[in-house]
Scaffold this motif. Structure first.
Motif, PDB file in Angstrom:
ATOM      1  N   UNK A   1      63.534  51.716 121.254  1.00 38.66           N
ATOM      2  CA  UNK A   1      64.092  50.769 122.206  1.00 38.66           C
ATOM      3  C   UNK A   1      65.597  50.656 121.978  1.00 38.66           C
ATOM      4  N   UNK A   2      66.333  50.477 123.042  1.00 38.92           N
ATOM      5  CA  UNK A   2      67.779  50.287 122.964  1.00 38.92           C
ATOM      6  C   UNK A   2      68.142  48.947 123.593  1.00 38.92           C
ATOM      7  N   UNK A   3      69.175  48.337 123.064  1.00 40.26           N
ATOM      8  CA  UNK A   3      69.664  47.060 123.598  1.00 40.26           C
ATOM      9  C   UNK A   3      71.095  47.258 124.074  1.00 40.26           C
ATOM     10  N   UNK A   4      71.364  46.943 125.345  1.00 42.89           N
ATOM     11  CA  UNK A   4      72.695  47.094 125.932  1.00 42.89           C
ATOM     12  C   UNK A   4      73.693  46.200 125.213  1.00 42.89           C
ATOM     13  N   UNK A   5      74.847  46.773 124.844  1.00 44.06           N
ATOM     14  CA  UNK A   5      75.907  46.032 124.171  1.00 44.06           C
ATOM     15  C   UNK A   5      77.091  45.812 125.108  1.00 44.06           C
ATOM     16  N   UNK A   6      77.626  46.888 125.664  1.00 44.99           N
ATOM     17  CA  UNK A   6      78.758  46.785 126.578  1.00 44.99           C
ATOM     18  C   UNK A   6      78.925  48.093 127.329  1.00 44.99           C
ATOM     19  N   UNK A   7      79.804  48.118 128.312  1.00 46.34           N
ATOM     20  CA  UNK A   7      80.016  49.299 129.130  1.00 46.34           C
ATOM     21  C   UNK A   7      80.476  50.493 128.302  1.00 46.34           C
ATOM     22  N   UNK A   8      81.350  50.281 127.335  1.00 42.18           N
ATOM     23  CA  UNK A   8      81.732  51.351 126.428  1.00 42.18           C
ATOM     24  C   UNK A   8      82.983  52.122 126.798  1.00 42.18           C
ATOM     25  N   UNK A   9      83.816  51.588 127.668  1.00 41.74           N
ATOM     26  CA  UNK A   9      85.065  52.261 127.999  1.00 41.74           C
ATOM     27  C   UNK A   9      86.093  52.135 126.887  1.00 41.74           C
ATOM     28  N   UNK A  10      85.971  51.078 126.089  1.00 38.79           N
ATOM     29  CA  UNK A  10      86.857  50.886 124.944  1.00 38.79           C
ATOM     30  C   UNK A  10      86.018  50.524 123.718  1.00 38.79           C
ATOM     31  N   UNK A  11      86.593  50.786 122.569  1.00 35.67           N
ATOM     32  CA  UNK A  11      85.988  50.353 121.315  1.00 35.67           C
ATOM     33  C   UNK A  11      87.057  49.626 120.512  1.00 35.67           C
ATOM     34  N   UNK A  12      86.639  48.837 119.544  1.00 35.07           N
ATOM     35  CA  UNK A  12      87.575  48.156 118.646  1.00 35.07           C
ATOM     36  C   UNK A  12      87.783  49.039 117.424  1.00 35.07           C
ATOM     37  N   UNK A  13      89.057  49.148 117.016  1.00 26.29           N
ATOM     38  CA  UNK A  13      89.392  49.998 115.872  1.00 26.29           C
ATOM     39  C   UNK A  13      90.436  49.303 115.028  1.00 26.29           C
ATOM     40  N   UNK A  14      90.217  49.313 113.732  1.00 23.88           N
ATOM     41  CA  UNK A  14      91.177  48.763 112.787  1.00 23.88           C
ATOM     42  C   UNK A  14      92.257  49.799 112.518  1.00 23.88           C
ATOM     43  N   UNK A  15      93.508  49.356 112.475  1.00 16.44           N
ATOM     44  CA  UNK A  15      94.614  50.239 112.120  1.00 16.44           C
ATOM     45  C   UNK A  15      94.779  50.176 110.608  1.00 16.44           C
ATOM     46  N   UNK A  16      94.240  51.170 109.924  1.00 22.19           N
ATOM     47  CA  UNK A  16      94.286  51.221 108.471  1.00 22.19           C
ATOM     48  C   UNK A  16      95.524  51.959 107.947  1.00 22.19           C
ATOM     49  N   UNK A  17      96.414  52.348 108.847  1.00 21.37           N
ATOM     50  CA  UNK A  17      97.624  53.054 108.428  1.00 21.37           C
ATOM     51  C   UNK A  17      98.759  52.067 108.176  1.00 21.37           C
ATOM     52  N   UNK A  18      99.906  52.591 107.793  1.00 24.95           N
ATOM     53  CA  UNK A  18     101.094  51.760 107.555  1.00 24.95           C
ATOM     54  C   UNK A  18     102.006  51.694 108.776  1.00 24.95           C
ATOM     55  N   UNK A  19     101.674  52.465 109.811  1.00 25.96           N
ATOM     56  CA  UNK A  19     102.494  52.510 111.020  1.00 25.96           C
ATOM     57  C   UNK A  19     101.754  51.864 112.189  1.00 25.96           C
ATOM     58  N   UNK A  20     102.509  51.297 113.109  1.00 25.64           N
ATOM     59  CA  UNK A  20     101.917  50.725 114.316  1.00 25.64           C
ATOM     60  C   UNK A  20     101.388  51.847 115.204  1.00 25.64           C
ATOM     61  N   UNK A  21     100.168  51.699 115.670  1.00 24.86           N
ATOM     62  CA  UNK A  21      99.630  52.597 116.687  1.00 24.86           C
ATOM     63  C   UNK A  21     100.168  52.078 118.008  1.00 24.86           C
ATOM     64  N   UNK A  22     100.853  52.930 118.745  1.00 25.23           N
ATOM     65  CA  UNK A  22     101.492  52.506 119.988  1.00 25.23           C
ATOM     66  C   UNK A  22     100.601  52.746 121.194  1.00 25.23           C
ATOM     67  N   UNK A  23     100.770  51.894 122.208  1.00 23.81           N
ATOM     68  CA  UNK A  23     100.067  52.061 123.474  1.00 23.81           C
ATOM     69  C   UNK A  23     100.216  53.509 123.931  1.00 23.81           C
ATOM     70  N   UNK A  24      99.110  54.152 124.252  1.00 23.89           N
ATOM     71  CA  UNK A  24      99.136  55.526 124.740  1.00 23.89           C
ATOM     72  C   UNK A  24      99.023  56.580 123.657  1.00 23.89           C
ATOM     73  N   UNK A  25      99.090  56.185 122.380  1.00 25.77           N
ATOM     74  CA  UNK A  25      98.934  57.161 121.305  1.00 25.77           C
ATOM     75  C   UNK A  25      97.534  57.753 121.325  1.00 25.77           C
ATOM     76  N   UNK A  26      97.446  59.040 121.025  1.00 27.20           N
ATOM     77  CA  UNK A  26      96.157  59.696 120.855  1.00 27.20           C
ATOM     78  C   UNK A  26      95.687  59.370 119.441  1.00 27.20           C
ATOM     79  N   UNK A  27      94.477  58.830 119.325  1.00 28.32           N
ATOM     80  CA  UNK A  27      93.938  58.381 118.045  1.00 28.32           C
ATOM     81  C   UNK A  27      92.710  59.215 117.702  1.00 28.32           C
ATOM     82  N   UNK A  28      92.727  59.856 116.534  1.00 28.13           N
ATOM     83  CA  UNK A  28      91.555  60.614 116.094  1.00 28.13           C
ATOM     84  C   UNK A  28      90.459  59.643 115.698  1.00 28.13           C
TER      85      UNK A  28
END
Length: 106
Positions: A1-28
């Protein structure tokens, strides 16, 4: 069984680096990529788009056809060379000499 969480167009991600991730940056994201939906300061959590069509920097000399698999290389450019990071697939033909590719991520 699966339970719907959200649409999934975005996910939340912690920035664990020392630099700001900028709008539009490609993130691995493991073996995939997402695009920063806003600036994310170090230590903060922000939104990463994981669905959509984006214009992305590409290896200028490579030729792409619609449907080709797109990979992200170590330089941060889209390439046809198989690698560990799948960016998505090409949705618009790209002739040699063009510095960008149109890529469907997700």
């Amino acid at each position: 069984m699966a339970r719907y969480i959200k649409e999934g167009n975005t996910i939340c991600k912690s920035n664990d680096s020392r630099a700001t991730i900028l709008y539009g940056d490609v993130v691995k994201l493991g073996t995939r990529v997402g695009i920063a939906a806003s600036n994310i300061s170090p230590g903060e959590i922000g939104s990463i788009s994981v669905v959509g069509v984006y214009e992305m920097a590409a290896e200028k000399t490579e030729v792409f056809s619609i449907g080709d698999t797109a990979y992200l290389n170590e330089s941060g450019n889209i390439t046809k060379t198989k690698g560990d990071t799948i960016a998505g697939w090409i949705v618009e033909d790209k002739p040699s000499g063009t510095p960008v590719a149109i890529v469907k991520i997700g």
